[in-house]
Write a protein that holds these residues in place. Structure first.
Motif, PDB file in Angstrom:
ATOM      1  N   ARG A  42       0.977  -1.313  -0.158  1.00 20.70           N
ATOM      2  CA  ARG A  42      -0.093   0.086   0.034  1.00 20.70           C
ATOM      3  C   ARG A  42       0.818   1.227   0.121  1.00 20.70           C
ATOM      4  O   ARG A  42       0.489   2.357  -0.939  1.00 20.70           O
ATOM      5  CB  ARG A  42      -0.861  -0.100   1.214  1.00 20.70           C
ATOM      6  N   ILE A  46       0.993   4.346  -2.784  1.00 21.61           N
ATOM      7  CA  ILE A  46       0.815   5.928  -2.393  1.00 21.61           C
ATOM      8  C   ILE A  46       2.107   6.589  -2.817  1.00 21.61           C
ATOM      9  O   ILE A  46       1.953   7.560  -3.325  1.00 21.61           O
ATOM     10  CB  ILE A  46       0.599   5.529  -0.914  1.00 21.61           C
ATOM     11  N   PRO A  52      -4.525   6.776  -2.443  1.00 19.51           N
ATOM     12  CA  PRO A  52      -4.846   5.845  -1.099  1.00 19.51           C
ATOM     13  C   PRO A  52      -6.105   4.906  -1.702  1.00 19.51           C
ATOM     14  O   PRO A  52      -6.287   3.914  -1.284  1.00 19.51           O
ATOM     15  CB  PRO A  52      -5.432   6.801  -0.074  1.00 19.51           C
TER      16      PRO A  52
END
Length: 156
Positions: A42, A46, A52
């Motif tokens: 993740r 980002i 997001p």
């Protein structure tokens, strides 16, 4: 010298406790590893500026879900649609167009366009050689597939 050994308590109960502790340890370890991988993935999304929302599509799960196990496993995956990477002028075919593709009297055939610009020297030749080697098997599978559809009554 003489050594006496005696088992104190219920040995089977102690063994069950040790196995249960091992199951908890393996399961928790898999959860921690999966969560760490999911978080890192993740953060990379980002960090790459993809946002997001896309990062939240990264999911993880430990198996078995409801209990601990010495054979626990974890899965981390992206629950996101895969974008089509098209070149200028290409278009996406509908399902109907795809189903009818090659069904006319144009002779069919498969054309592959591989852009190897910027690849290491000789890669284009390697790809070409591999495709040429695989072509007889691809043709055999295609002919078998078409014959199978005809046998099931489909117009091909």
């Amino acid at each position: 010298m003489r050594i006496d050994v005696a088992v104190v308590g219920d040995i089977l109960a102690q063994m069950r406790e040790e196995v249960a502790a091992g199951e908890r340890a393996v399961s928790q370890s898999m959860s921690v590893v999966a969560t760490g991988l999911k978080t890192d993935w993740r953060m990379q999304i980002i960090g790459a500026g993809l946002g997001p929302k896309l990062a939240r599509t990264i999911q993880s799960r430990k198996y078995p879900v409801a209990k601990d196990s010495l054979n626990a496993a974890a899965l981390v995956w992206a629950n996101a649609p895969v974008p089509a990477i098209l070149q200028r002028g290409e278009r996406v075919l509908s399902r109907r167009e795809t189903a009818g593709y090659g069904g006319g009297s144009t002779g069919g055939g498969v054309t592959l366009h591989i852009d190897a610009r910027g690849a290491q020297a000789g890669v284009a030749e390697q790809i070409d050689a591999k495709l040429r080697a695989a072509l007889p098997e691809i043709q055999r599978i295609a002919i078998q597939s078409v014959a199978g559809r005809r046998n099931r009554g489909y117009a091909v």
